[in-house]
Design a protein around this motif. Structure first.
Motif, PDB file in Angstrom:
ATOM      1  N   PHE A 158       0.851  -1.190   0.000  1.00 48.43           N
ATOM      2  CA  PHE A 158       0.000   0.000   0.000  1.00 48.43           C
ATOM      3  C   PHE A 158       0.882   1.234   0.000  1.00 48.43           C
ATOM      4  O   PHE A 158       1.761   1.364   0.860  1.00 48.43           O
ATOM      5  N   ASP A 159       0.644   2.133  -0.935  1.00 52.90           N
ATOM      6  CA  ASP A 159       1.400   3.376  -0.994  1.00 52.90           C
ATOM      7  C   ASP A 159       0.542   4.523  -0.481  1.00 52.90           C
ATOM      8  O   ASP A 159      -0.237   5.112  -1.222  1.00 52.90           O
ATOM      9  N   GLU A 160       0.649   4.802   0.807  1.00 50.84           N
ATOM     10  CA  GLU A 160      -0.147   5.858   1.453  1.00 50.84           C
ATOM     11  C   GLU A 160      -1.604   5.773   0.997  1.00 50.84           C
ATOM     12  O   GLU A 160      -2.130   6.701   0.364  1.00 50.84           O
ATOM     13  N   PRO A 161      -2.292   4.686   1.314  1.00 51.44           N
ATOM     14  CA  PRO A 161      -3.617   4.413   0.753  1.00 51.44           C
ATOM     15  C   PRO A 161      -4.710   5.381   1.157  1.00 51.44           C
ATOM     16  O   PRO A 161      -5.778   5.375   0.561  1.00 51.44           O
ATOM     17  N   THR A 162      -4.463   6.218   2.161  1.00 49.25           N
ATOM     18  CA  THR A 162      -5.501   7.171   2.580  1.00 49.25           C
ATOM     19  C   THR A 162      -5.146   8.616   2.258  1.00 49.25           C
ATOM     20  O   THR A 162      -5.903   9.528   2.587  1.00 49.25           O
ATOM     21  N   SER A 163      -4.006   8.857   1.604  1.00 44.30           N
ATOM     22  CA  SER A 163      -3.549  10.235   1.410  1.00 44.30           C
ATOM     23  C   SER A 163      -4.440  11.029   0.471  1.00 44.30           C
ATOM     24  O   SER A 163      -4.476  12.256   0.538  1.00 44.30           O
ATOM     25  N   ALA A 164      -5.166  10.349  -0.429  1.00 44.74           N
ATOM     26  CA  ALA A 164      -6.035  11.050  -1.375  1.00 44.74           C
ATOM     27  C   ALA A 164      -7.482  11.138  -0.888  1.00 44.74           C
ATOM     28  O   ALA A 164      -8.356  11.587  -1.622  1.00 44.74           O
ATOM     29  N   LEU A 165      -7.718  10.739   0.365  1.00 43.69           N
ATOM     30  CA  LEU A 165      -9.079  10.680   0.884  1.00 43.69           C
ATOM     31  C   LEU A 165      -9.366  11.834   1.837  1.00 43.69           C
ATOM     32  O   LEU A 165      -8.474  12.322   2.535  1.00 43.69           O
ATOM     33  N   ASP A 166     -10.637  12.220   1.884  1.00 41.74           N
ATOM     34  CA  ASP A 166     -11.080  13.145   2.920  1.00 41.74           C
ATOM     35  C   ASP A 166     -10.954  12.447   4.275  1.00 41.74           C
ATOM     36  O   ASP A 166     -11.107  11.217   4.359  1.00 41.74           O
ATOM     37  N   PRO A 167     -10.710  13.197   5.330  1.00 42.71           N
ATOM     38  CA  PRO A 167     -10.504  12.579   6.650  1.00 42.71           C
ATOM     39  C   PRO A 167     -11.629  11.640   7.071  1.00 42.71           C
ATOM     40  O   PRO A 167     -11.375  10.602   7.684  1.00 42.71           O
ATOM     41  N   GLU A 168     -12.877  11.964   6.733  1.00 45.95           N
ATOM     42  CA  GLU A 168     -13.982  11.115   7.179  1.00 45.95           C
ATOM     43  C   GLU A 168     -14.032   9.777   6.452  1.00 45.95           C
ATOM     44  O   GLU A 168     -14.704   8.846   6.887  1.00 45.95           O
ATOM     45  N   LEU A 169     -13.317   9.671   5.317  1.00 49.15           N
ATOM     46  CA  LEU A 169     -13.300   8.420   4.568  1.00 49.15           C
ATOM     47  C   LEU A 169     -12.079   7.562   4.894  1.00 49.15           C
ATOM     48  O   LEU A 169     -12.028   6.387   4.527  1.00 49.15           O
ATOM     49  N   THR A 170     -11.137   8.162   5.598  1.00 49.79           N
ATOM     50  CA  THR A 170      -9.900   7.439   5.909  1.00 49.79           C
ATOM     51  C   THR A 170     -10.169   6.204   6.755  1.00 49.79           C
ATOM     52  O   THR A 170      -9.611   5.133   6.519  1.00 49.79           O
TER      53      THR A 170
ATOM     54  N   THR B 236       0.503 -11.095   4.002  1.00 49.36           N
ATOM     55  CA  THR B 236       1.741 -10.363   4.286  1.00 49.36           C
ATOM     56  C   THR B 236       1.649  -9.000   3.616  1.00 49.36           C
ATOM     57  O   THR B 236       1.372  -8.911   2.414  1.00 49.36           O
ATOM     58  N   MET B 237       1.872  -7.921   4.365  1.00 50.06           N
ATOM     59  CA  MET B 237       1.638  -6.589   3.827  1.00 50.06           C
ATOM     60  C   MET B 237       2.787  -5.636   4.136  1.00 50.06           C
ATOM     61  O   MET B 237       3.418  -5.722   5.188  1.00 50.06           O
ATOM     62  N   VAL B 238       3.017  -4.725   3.189  1.00 48.75           N
ATOM     63  CA  VAL B 238       3.948  -3.618   3.373  1.00 48.75           C
ATOM     64  C   VAL B 238       3.150  -2.339   3.156  1.00 48.75           C
ATOM     65  O   VAL B 238       2.586  -2.139   2.076  1.00 48.75           O
ATOM     66  N   VAL B 239       3.088  -1.491   4.166  1.00 51.73           N
ATOM     67  CA  VAL B 239       2.230  -0.306   4.114  1.00 51.73           C
ATOM     68  C   VAL B 239       3.067   0.954   4.330  1.00 51.73           C
ATOM     69  O   VAL B 239       3.640   1.161   5.405  1.00 51.73           O
ATOM     70  N   VAL B 240       3.153   1.783   3.301  1.00 51.48           N
ATOM     71  CA  VAL B 240       3.732   3.118   3.453  1.00 51.48           C
ATOM     72  C   VAL B 240       2.614   4.031   3.941  1.00 51.48           C
ATOM     73  O   VAL B 240       1.562   4.136   3.293  1.00 51.48           O
ATOM     74  N   THR B 241       2.799   4.658   5.085  1.00 52.19           N
ATOM     75  CA  THR B 241       1.696   5.413   5.668  1.00 52.19           C
ATOM     76  C   THR B 241       2.193   6.576   6.529  1.00 52.19           C
ATOM     77  O   THR B 241       3.305   6.550   7.059  1.00 52.19           O
ATOM     78  N   HIS B 242       1.332   7.588   6.653  1.00 51.99           N
ATOM     79  CA  HIS B 242       1.534   8.667   7.610  1.00 51.99           C
ATOM     80  C   HIS B 242       0.567   8.525   8.792  1.00 51.99           C
ATOM     81  O   HIS B 242       0.547   9.386   9.682  1.00 51.99           O
ATOM     82  N   GLU B 243      -0.241   7.464   8.781  1.00 47.28           N
ATOM     83  CA  GLU B 243      -1.193   7.216   9.861  1.00 47.28           C
ATOM     84  C   GLU B 243      -0.457   6.490  10.991  1.00 47.28           C
ATOM     85  O   GLU B 243      -0.381   5.266  11.030  1.00 47.28           O
ATOM     86  N   ILE B 244       0.090   7.252  11.917  1.00 51.69           N
ATOM     87  CA  ILE B 244       0.959   6.686  12.950  1.00 51.69           C
ATOM     88  C   ILE B 244       0.175   5.777  13.900  1.00 51.69           C
ATOM     89  O   ILE B 244       0.670   4.710  14.296  1.00 51.69           O
ATOM     90  N   ASP B 245      -1.029   6.168  14.274  1.00 52.60           N
ATOM     91  CA  ASP B 245      -1.837   5.314  15.157  1.00 52.60           C
ATOM     92  C   ASP B 245      -2.132   3.981  14.480  1.00 52.60           C
ATOM     93  O   ASP B 245      -2.098   2.922  15.119  1.00 52.60           O
ATOM     94  N   PHE B 246      -2.431   4.020  13.186  1.00 53.91           N
ATOM     95  CA  PHE B 246      -2.694   2.796  12.427  1.00 53.91           C
ATOM     96  C   PHE B 246      -1.445   1.922  12.411  1.00 53.91           C
ATOM     97  O   PHE B 246      -1.515   0.710  12.631  1.00 53.91           O
ATOM     98  N   ALA B 247      -0.288   2.511  12.152  1.00 48.00           N
ATOM     99  CA  ALA B 247       0.962   1.753  12.129  1.00 48.00           C
ATOM    100  C   ALA B 247       1.215   1.087  13.479  1.00 48.00           C
ATOM    101  O   ALA B 247       1.623  -0.077  13.551  1.00 48.00           O
ATOM    102  N   ARG B 248       0.952   1.801  14.544  1.00 53.89           N
ATOM    103  CA  ARG B 248       1.183   1.256  15.882  1.00 53.89           C
ATOM    104  C   ARG B 248       0.245   0.090  16.177  1.00 53.89           C
ATOM    105  O   ARG B 248       0.644  -0.917  16.776  1.00 53.89           O
ATOM    106  N   ASP B 249      -1.008   0.203  15.715  1.00 57.54           N
ATOM    107  CA  ASP B 249      -2.016  -0.809  16.038  1.00 57.54           C
ATOM    108  C   ASP B 249      -1.917  -2.065  15.179  1.00 57.54           C
ATOM    109  O   ASP B 249      -2.246  -3.162  15.643  1.00 57.54           O
ATOM    110  N   VAL B 250      -1.474  -1.920  13.929  1.00 63.70           N
ATOM    111  CA  VAL B 250      -1.567  -3.026  12.977  1.00 63.70           C
ATOM    112  C   VAL B 250      -0.208  -3.652  12.648  1.00 63.70           C
ATOM    113  O   VAL B 250      -0.113  -4.858  12.431  1.00 63.70           O
TER     114      VAL B 250
END
Length: 267
Positions: A185-197, A213-227
């Motif tokens: 996933f390449d920042e899969p929520t970066s193009a979304l409005d916050p309510e759709l993230t 098995t997944m590799v996720v590039v993300t700026h969602e730090i809480d998501f990274a910590r949880d998953v």
């Protein structure tokens, strides 16, 4: 041996060295989150894994199979690269759905093309020997994947009639349709409005199983910590720090990691 081994990957664009000896491994069923500032090399690394870019040096190994070796010209042919891509699925930032096709057709297009090729070359696709049988299997799988991302009722819709979150969920189903070894996933929520993230992150969380098995590039730090099982922090084309989420996010050691995470009010 790990499912995915990346060894000493180097990638430059002209004189700009974007990736500098990147190495990491990933076991089957693990989730790796890659974080870091824009320009740190995260997306380029993902594109190298998916063979949309060709590294100058290094190795990419999946299931003990050397897919890429910078010192082996036979690993750089167009036919080899096409085969390599089947090991990886990629969900882009901006969906990249085909607007002229219905949702179900967006998901089945690549498997249908693959089925035709394999039936022609080997006479078989997923245990069947006719294209009609292959079509039935592919469509059933696509419908199952749509159910998995919560969009069964949208199978006959066109992308223009979907929200951004729904389009990204279709893109996830499409990436899964070829049953890749590693889903990226390449920042899969970066193009979304916050309510759709949230709806997209929820789907990604739901994909985490012992077989996924997944590799996720993300700026969602809480998501990274949880998953994530592992987190890599990239800075200036290198892995500045890596470890478990509680270590990287909860107690980072590298000053650059601390500086980056401070923007997200982690401390």
């Amino acid at each position: 041996m790990s499912l995915l081994n990346v060894k000493n990957i180097q990638k430059s664009f002209g004189r700009n060295e974007v990736l500098k000896n990147i190495s990491f491994s990933l076991e089957k069923g693990e989730v790796l989150a890659i974080i870091g500032s824009s320009g740190s090399g995260k997306t380029t690394l993902l594109r190298c894994l998916n063979f949309l870019e060709t590294p100058q040096k290094g190795q990419i190994i999946v299931n003990n199979n050397v897919l890429f070796d910078g010192d082996d010209p036979s690993k750089k042919t167009d036919s080899q690269i096409r085969k390599n891509r089947l090991h990886f699925g990629l969900v882009f930032q901006s969906f990249n759905l085909f607007p002229q096709y219905k949702v179900i057709d967006n998901i089945t297009l690549a498997p249908m093309l693959l089925a035709k090729e394999q039936l022609k070359t080997t006479g078989e696709y997923m245990g069947v020997k006719t294209y009609k049988q292959a079509q039935e299997i592919i469509r059933e799988n696509a419908l199952s994947l749509l159910g998995r991302v919560g969009l069964s009722e949208k199978k006959d819709s066109y992308p223009c009639n979907l929200s951004g979150g729904q389009q990204q969920r279709v893109a996830i189903a499409r990436a899964l349709a070829l049953n890749p070894d590693v889903l990226c996933f390449d920042e899969p929520t970066s193009a979304l409005d916050p309510e759709l993230t949230g709806e997209v992150l929820s789907v990604i969380k739901g994909l985490k199983t012992s077989d996924s098995t997944m590799v996720v590039v993300t700026h969602e730090i809480d998501f990274a910590r949880d998953v994530a099982d592992k987190i890599i922090f990239m800075d200036g084309g290198v892995i500045a720090e890596e470890g478990k989420p509680e270590q990287i996010i909860g107690n980072p050691q590298n000053p650059r990691t601390k500086e980056f995470l401070s923007r997200f009010n982690q401390f």
